[in-house]
Design an enzyme around this catalytic site. Sequence first.
Site, PDB file in Angstrom:
ATOM      1  NE  ARG A   1      -0.882   0.027   4.979  1.00 21.28           N
ATOM      2  CZ  ARG A   1      -1.146   1.012   5.831  1.00 21.28           C
ATOM      3  NH1 ARG A   1      -1.958   1.988   5.466  1.00 21.28           N
ATOM      4  NH2 ARG A   1      -0.626   1.036   7.035  1.00 21.28           N
TER       5      ARG A   1
ATOM      6  CE  LYS B   1       7.659  -4.528   4.560  1.00 19.85           C
ATOM      7  NZ  LYS B   1       7.784  -3.901   5.893  1.00 19.85           N
ATOM      8  CG  HIS B   2       3.187   1.729   4.304  1.00 16.02           C
ATOM      9  ND1 HIS B   2       2.214   2.176   3.426  1.00 16.02           N
ATOM     10  CD2 HIS B   2       2.789   2.137   5.532  1.00 16.02           C
ATOM     11  CE1 HIS B   2       1.276   2.822   4.110  1.00 16.02           C
ATOM     12  NE2 HIS B   2       1.596   2.794   5.390  1.00 16.02           N
ATOM     13  CB  VAL B   3       7.165  -2.852   0.925  1.00 14.31           C
ATOM     14  CG1 VAL B   3       6.214  -3.826   0.248  1.00 14.31           C
ATOM     15  CG2 VAL B   3       8.621  -3.222   0.664  1.00 14.31           C
TER      16      VAL B   3
END
Length: 308
Positions: A24, A84-86
């Site tokens: 995300r 996950k922020h990635v």
Amino acid sequence: MASLNVRDLNNTRKAQMELVFFNRVPKVGSQTFMELLRRLSERNNFQFHRDAVQKVETIRLAEDQQQEMAEVISELPEPSVFIKHVCFTNFTKFNLPKPIYLNVVRDPVERVISWFYYVRAPWYFVERKAAFPDLPLPHPAWLKKDFETCVLSGDQECTYTQGVTVEGIGDHRRQSLFFCGHDYECTPFNTVGALERAKFAVEQQYAVVGVLEDLNTTLSVLEKYVPRFFEGVRDIYATSAEYLTKINKNNFKPPVSENVKDIVRRNFTNEIEFYQFCRQRLHKQYLAVHLPQRIISDSAHLPGLIGN
């Protein structure tokens, strides 16, 4: 993307496991989408997983870190969702099965404005301090900054210089970074190279890239193209819209003039092009499943209707 053929626009069929990887982008309404997925996990019988809150979020990983993350995700029971922020991570590069890639984008200028005020909201620091007590408090002068003055005064925080690289999740000018990937070539701001890599990943890898400003279209496309996970999403949203639209809403964000937004837009040309590219693709996916096939076949011969 010259076709309105559902098969051509459906990357879900390329997935090699029943696992959604939602890498995300921050400040695109992803908290709302996470809550929808949590509720859908109960309705549609799949597991919901999200990465733990980090003191310092690292979105661009070294190759060994990418492999370790991909292996952990691949070992989750199917069907599952992992959030996950990635940056985009190619699982097949590590001989691992390909997941169903999902993400959401937002008008890039509205997004940087949102981030500017989000990190200055009082409740943001209360939450961060509770999670990480040793975090220092920011300087009061920094907290009192407003976006318009920041832009018009030439403050470095609001000067979006072409080709500049700023590492870390706080550099929210580069929405395309989450699709371009982990390579250094993806890091300079607003470059053609990063734009083209991001476009290629969206077109070849992502089942759906939703658009915050086109929420109804996004939910409809998710339900049609990823039904195992998103069946019933429009019903859930319709019955809880008032609550869902208030998640992470920042009441401390003042309006920003169109004049100031236009100044910022001048340096966001490629980021805006990427956003419009994602929006066009989303609309094509929507039309492909809602227009009668006869109209689609006839319009394929009309220049300008389908686009490029």
